[in-house]
Design a protein around this motif. Structure first.
Motif, PDB file in Angstrom:
ATOM      1  N   ASN A 116       0.853  -1.195   0.000  1.00  0.00           N
ATOM      2  CA  ASN A 116       0.000   0.000   0.000  1.00  0.00           C
ATOM      3  C   ASN A 116       0.885   1.240   0.000  1.00  0.00           C
ATOM      4  O   ASN A 116       0.673   2.163  -0.769  1.00  0.00           O
ATOM      5  CB  ASN A 116      -1.026  -0.005   1.135  1.00  0.00           C
ATOM      6  CG  ASN A 116      -0.443  -0.221   2.517  1.00  0.00           C
ATOM      7  OD1 ASN A 116       0.735  -0.532   2.695  1.00  0.00           O
ATOM      8  ND2 ASN A 116      -1.291  -0.068   3.524  1.00  0.00           N
ATOM      9  N   CYS A 136       1.034   1.132  -3.988  1.00  0.00           N
ATOM     10  CA  CYS A 136      -0.320   1.041  -4.530  1.00  0.00           C
ATOM     11  C   CYS A 136      -1.322   1.683  -3.565  1.00  0.00           C
ATOM     12  O   CYS A 136      -2.254   1.025  -3.085  1.00  0.00           O
ATOM     13  CB  CYS A 136      -0.693  -0.412  -4.794  1.00  0.00           C
ATOM     14  SG  CYS A 136       0.411  -1.287  -5.927  1.00  0.00           S
ATOM     15  N   PRO A 137      -1.161   2.976  -3.266  1.00  0.00           N
ATOM     16  CA  PRO A 137      -2.111   3.634  -2.360  1.00  0.00           C
ATOM     17  C   PRO A 137      -3.425   3.918  -3.083  1.00  0.00           C
ATOM     18  O   PRO A 137      -3.468   4.013  -4.321  1.00  0.00           O
ATOM     19  CB  PRO A 137      -1.396   4.935  -2.002  1.00  0.00           C
ATOM     20  CG  PRO A 137      -0.585   5.247  -3.231  1.00  0.00           C
ATOM     21  CD  PRO A 137      -0.122   3.910  -3.764  1.00  0.00           C
ATOM     22  N   VAL A 138      -4.488   4.062  -2.323  1.00  0.00           N
ATOM     23  CA  VAL A 138      -5.767   4.432  -2.928  1.00  0.00           C
ATOM     24  C   VAL A 138      -5.730   5.897  -3.335  1.00  0.00           C
ATOM     25  O   VAL A 138      -4.941   6.692  -2.811  1.00  0.00           O
ATOM     26  CB  VAL A 138      -6.941   4.185  -1.959  1.00  0.00           C
ATOM     27  CG1 VAL A 138      -7.106   2.704  -1.682  1.00  0.00           C
ATOM     28  CG2 VAL A 138      -6.758   4.963  -0.656  1.00  0.00           C
ATOM     29  N   ASP A 139      -6.576   6.257  -4.295  1.00  0.00           N
ATOM     30  CA  ASP A 139      -6.675   7.654  -4.701  1.00  0.00           C
ATOM     31  C   ASP A 139      -7.057   8.513  -3.504  1.00  0.00           C
ATOM     32  O   ASP A 139      -7.942   8.155  -2.722  1.00  0.00           O
ATOM     33  CB  ASP A 139      -7.729   7.812  -5.799  1.00  0.00           C
ATOM     34  CG  ASP A 139      -7.313   7.147  -7.109  1.00  0.00           C
ATOM     35  OD1 ASP A 139      -6.099   6.915  -7.288  1.00  0.00           O
ATOM     36  OD2 ASP A 139      -8.201   6.872  -7.934  1.00  0.00           O
ATOM     37  N   ASN A 153      -5.692   2.285   2.735  1.00  0.00           N
ATOM     38  CA  ASN A 153      -5.953   1.040   2.018  1.00  0.00           C
ATOM     39  C   ASN A 153      -5.011   0.803   0.838  1.00  0.00           C
ATOM     40  O   ASN A 153      -4.448   1.739   0.264  1.00  0.00           O
ATOM     41  CB  ASN A 153      -7.396   1.024   1.501  1.00  0.00           C
ATOM     42  CG  ASN A 153      -8.396   0.630   2.565  1.00  0.00           C
ATOM     43  OD1 ASN A 153      -8.026   0.289   3.683  1.00  0.00           O
ATOM     44  ND2 ASN A 153      -9.675   0.689   2.219  1.00  0.00           N
ATOM     45  N   ASP A 155      -4.697  -0.194  -2.982  1.00  0.00           N
ATOM     46  CA  ASP A 155      -5.507  -0.137  -4.192  1.00  0.00           C
ATOM     47  C   ASP A 155      -5.309  -1.447  -4.959  1.00  0.00           C
ATOM     48  O   ASP A 155      -4.315  -1.624  -5.667  1.00  0.00           O
ATOM     49  CB  ASP A 155      -5.106   1.059  -5.053  1.00  0.00           C
ATOM     50  CG  ASP A 155      -6.062   1.292  -6.225  1.00  0.00           C
ATOM     51  OD1 ASP A 155      -6.543   0.290  -6.795  1.00  0.00           O
ATOM     52  OD2 ASP A 155      -6.319   2.457  -6.553  1.00  0.00           O
ATOM     53  N   GLU A 157      -6.878  -2.823  -7.508  1.00  0.00           N
ATOM     54  CA  GLU A 157      -6.860  -2.750  -8.972  1.00  0.00           C
ATOM     55  C   GLU A 157      -5.536  -2.208  -9.485  1.00  0.00           C
ATOM     56  O   GLU A 157      -5.024  -2.651 -10.513  1.00  0.00           O
ATOM     57  CB  GLU A 157      -8.023  -1.892  -9.466  1.00  0.00           C
ATOM     58  CG  GLU A 157      -9.386  -2.528  -9.263  1.00  0.00           C
ATOM     59  CD  GLU A 157      -9.451  -3.943  -9.848  1.00  0.00           C
ATOM     60  OE1 GLU A 157      -8.990  -4.147 -10.984  1.00  0.00           O
ATOM     61  OE2 GLU A 157      -9.935  -4.851  -9.149  1.00  0.00           O
ATOM     62  N   LYS A 158      -4.977  -1.256  -8.776  1.00  0.00           N
ATOM     63  CA  LYS A 158      -3.666  -0.727  -9.155  1.00  0.00           C
ATOM     64  C   LYS A 158      -2.608  -1.825  -9.031  1.00  0.00           C
ATOM     65  O   LYS A 158      -1.747  -1.975  -9.911  1.00  0.00           O
ATOM     66  CB  LYS A 158      -3.319   0.463  -8.256  1.00  0.00           C
ATOM     67  CG  LYS A 158      -2.120   1.264  -8.699  1.00  0.00           C
ATOM     68  CD  LYS A 158      -1.897   2.460  -7.760  1.00  0.00           C
ATOM     69  CE  LYS A 158      -3.073   3.425  -7.799  1.00  0.00           C
ATOM     70  NZ  LYS A 158      -2.845   4.608  -6.936  1.00  0.00           N
ATOM     71  N   THR A 176       0.885  -5.288   2.957  1.00  0.00           N
ATOM     72  CA  THR A 176       0.040  -4.220   3.490  1.00  0.00           C
ATOM     73  C   THR A 176       0.641  -3.752   4.812  1.00  0.00           C
ATOM     74  O   THR A 176       0.950  -4.573   5.678  1.00  0.00           O
ATOM     75  CB  THR A 176      -1.411  -4.691   3.708  1.00  0.00           C
ATOM     76  OG1 THR A 176      -2.068  -4.795   2.440  1.00  0.00           O
ATOM     77  CG2 THR A 176      -2.188  -3.703   4.564  1.00  0.00           C
ATOM     78  N   ASN A 192     -10.465  -4.374   3.128  1.00  0.00           N
ATOM     79  CA  ASN A 192      -9.355  -4.186   2.200  1.00  0.00           C
ATOM     80  C   ASN A 192      -8.250  -5.201   2.439  1.00  0.00           C
ATOM     81  O   ASN A 192      -7.611  -5.680   1.480  1.00  0.00           O
ATOM     82  CB  ASN A 192      -8.802  -2.768   2.329  1.00  0.00           C
ATOM     83  CG  ASN A 192      -7.722  -2.466   1.312  1.00  0.00           C
ATOM     84  OD1 ASN A 192      -6.541  -2.387   1.651  1.00  0.00           O
ATOM     85  ND2 ASN A 192      -8.113  -2.321   0.061  1.00  0.00           N
ATOM     86  N   THR A 196      -6.844  -7.634  -0.432  1.00  0.00           N
ATOM     87  CA  THR A 196      -5.422  -7.682  -0.778  1.00  0.00           C
ATOM     88  C   THR A 196      -4.885  -9.099  -0.646  1.00  0.00           C
ATOM     89  O   THR A 196      -4.059  -9.548  -1.455  1.00  0.00           O
ATOM     90  CB  THR A 196      -4.632  -6.712   0.112  1.00  0.00           C
ATOM     91  OG1 THR A 196      -5.240  -5.416   0.072  1.00  0.00           O
ATOM     92  CG2 THR A 196      -3.197  -6.588  -0.366  1.00  0.00           C
TER      93      THR A 196
END
Length: 448
Positions: A116, A136-139, A153, A155, A157-158, A176, A192, A196
Motif C-alpha cells: 500500500n 499502490c495507495p488508494v486515490d 488502504n 488499491d 486494482e492498481k 500491506t 481491504n 489484498t
C-alpha cells in the motif's frame, strides 16, 4: 483522565535559542544528528521511545539470558500466538531486522514487491535485494482535500495492473502496512485486507503484513468499519493478521518496548529458511539479537497493546495534538492517524519549491523555535517519489502530557508567523543509498 500514573520521571530542559541554532548548524540541518539532551519535546519517532509499564519492568527481572532455548523466548512465542495467531516466530533486534530476515528470504533480483505504501527501511530492503518497490495507495491517500475512514488502504486494482504489466511470476510478495505510516498514518480496513490477501492468492504471491501498529489499526476498524463496533479490540487485531502468510513486526511500536522485533509466519519451510538467515544476521533463533529481558518485556507489551483503554487513550492523545495544531492554523492531514500528526509543509511554506525541501525546512524551524524534533517524510526522505512534503509529529506512547502537546502547537504557531522569512535547503553531503539519505545527509540553506 488517563488510566495510568507516573512511577518514574526524567528531567528535560529547553535550551536557549542561541544554543538551538548552534546545535542545528552543527547537525547540518538534519535533526537526526542532534543530541537528545538538546531536544525538549521529541516527536522524531514513536519507535522505541515510549514508556514501559510496571509489569514490563517486572518482566525484565525474569529474563532468561540463555543463548539457546531461552524460556523468555517461549513466553514471547506464546504471546505472538495468542495475540497475533502465528505459531512460528523469529525474533530480531527490531523491525528492520525482521524485514531483512523475511525479504532476504523471499525477494530476489528483478522481482517487484507491491505495498500500500513502502516505508523507508522496507523500500531499502527491497532495493537491497535488487528488486523494485511499487506503492499502490488508494486515490486521495496523499490529498489533504480528501477525507475518508480508510485512506491507508491498498488499491487492489492498481496492484493487479502492475502485476499484469510486469508478469505475476515476478511479484513474489504483496505487502500491506497497518497503519499506513507513509500515507499519513491512515488505517486499513478489514475488508481491504481481505481483498489484498485475495490479490496475493491470484498472483501466487506471499501476503505479508507490516504489523508494527496492528493494535492502533484495530482501534480504527472497531470505530469506523461497519459491523465491528461490538467486537473486542483483541478479536479484530487477530483477524486482521489471520489473512497474512507472514508478518514483520517492530516491537518498538505496538510491542510497547524500547528495542526488539520479529518475523512470524505460518509456512514450515519459510520458517526454516528465515531461521537460517536470522542466525547469520541477528543471532540464534531463540534470542535473535536481543537480551532475554527485552524479549520478556515485549511478550508483556504485546498483550497490553490490545487492552482498552490503552489504545483509546493513545489514539485520543494524537487526535488532541491534531486539534491543537488545527486551532493554530497549521495545515494537517485529517482525520489524524493512530501514532502521529502529519503537517503539510508544502502548504505552510508554498514559496519554497519541492526541490528545496520545504518539509525539511519546517523540521529545522520547529527545532529552532521550540526544540521540538520531528521528521520529514516527503521529497527529502523519499527521493523521486510522487508525494506531498509532509512533516510527521510522532507521539511516543505513554510519555508526554497535554502541556507538552500545547508547547508543540505554540511552537508551530510561532513558525507559521515567520514562515515568509524561511528559504529552502540543498544537500551538501549524502550517503550512496538515497533511500536512506534522510538519516545522515547534511544540508545548507539555499543562497537568496
Amino acid at each position: 483522565m488517563r488510566s495510568y500514573k507516573a512511577k518514574a520521571v526524567e528531567p528535560i530542559r529547553l535550551p536557549d535559542r542561541d544554543a538551538r541554532t548552534e546545535a542545528l548548524d552543527a547537525a547540518g540541518h538534519n535533526v537526526f544528528n542532534l543530541d537528545s539532551e538538546d531536544v525538549y519535546v521529541d516527536l522524531l519517532t514513536d519507535s522505541g521511545t515510549g514508556t514501559m509499564s510496571d509489569e514490563q519492568w517486572a518482566a525484565l527481572m525474569r529474563g532468561d539470558e540463555a543463548y539457546a532455548g531461552s524460556s523468555s523466548f517461549s513466553r514471547l512465542r506464546s504471546a505472538v500466538e495468542d495475540v497475533m495467531g502465528f505459531e512460528h516466530v523469529v525474533p530480531t533486534h527490531q523491525g528492520r531486522g525482521a524485514e531483512n530476515v523475511l525479504y532476504g528470504t523471499l525477494v530476489e533480483e528483478g522481482d517487484v514487491v507491491l505495498n500500500n505504501t513502502h516505508f523507508d527501511t522496507t523500500r531499502a530492503h527491497v532495493a537491497n535485494q535488487g528488486a523494485e518497490a511499487v506503492d499502490c495507495p488508494v486515490d486521495g491517500a496523499w490529498d489533504r482535500s480528501v477525507e475518508g475512514d480508510f485512506l491507508g488502504n491498498f488499491d487492489v486494482e492498481k496492484g493487479r495492473a502492475v502485476a499484469e504489466e510486469v508478469g505475476a511470476e515476478n511479484v513474489p510478495v504483496v505487502v500491506t502496512t497497518i497503519t499506513n505510516n507513509s500515507a499519513a498514518g491512515q488505517p486499513v480496513s478489514l475488508e481491504n485486507i481481505r481483498a489484498t490477501a485475495n490479490l496475493a492468492d491470484e498472483l501466487d504471491a506471499w501476503f505479508v503484513i507490516d504489523a508494527c501498529r496492528f493494535a492502533e489499526n484495530a482501534h480504527f476498524v472497531q470505530a469506523r468499519e461497519s459491523g465491528q463496533r461490538d467486537r473486542s479490540l483483541a478479536a479484530i487485531a487477530r483477524e486482521q493478521l489471520s489473512y497474512a502468510d507472514a508478518v514483520t513486526m517492530s516491537g518498538k511500536k505496538d510491542g510497547l518496548v524500547n528495542i526488539g522485533g520479529f518475523a512470524a509466519m505460518r509456512d514450515d519451510d519459510l520458517f526454516e529458511h528465515a531461521k537460517q538467515r536470522a542466525i547469520l544476521y541477528e543471532g540464534f533463533p531463540t534470542y535473535g539479537g536481543l537480551a532475554g529481558r527485552d524479549i520478556e518485556a515485549m511478550a508483556v507489551g504485546l498483550r497490553e497493546a490490545v487492552e482498552p483503554p490503552y489504545v483509546d487513550e493513545r489514539v485520543e492523545q494524537v487526535a488532541t495534538l491534531g486539534e491543537l495544531l488545527s486551532e493554530a492554523e497549521i495545515p494537517i492531514v485529517t482525520p489524524t492517524g493512530g501514532h502521529a500528526v502529519y503537517v503539510d509543509a508544502g502548504e505552510l511554506l508554498p514559496h519554497i519549491p519541492t526541490e528545496e525541501f520545504p518539509g525539511q525546512r519546517l523540521v529545522c524551524e520547529l527545532y529552532r523555535e521550540g526544540a521540538v524534533r520531528s521528521v520529514e517524510l516527503g521529497s527529502f526522505a523519499f527521493p523521486g517519489a510522487d508525494r506531498p512534503d509532509y512533516v510527521r509529529l510522532a507521539v511516543p506512547r505513554r510519555t508526554y502530557w497535554r502541556e507538552h502537546l500545547e508547547h508543540v502547537a505554540e511552537t508551530a504557531a510561532a513558525v507559521r508567523e515567520k514562515r515568509e522569512e524561511y528559504v529552502g535547503l540543498e544537500i551538501v553531503e549524502e550517503p550512496p543509498m538515497k533511500e536512506l539519505r534522510h538519516f545522515s545527509a547534511r544540508l545548507e540553506s539555499v543562497e537568496e
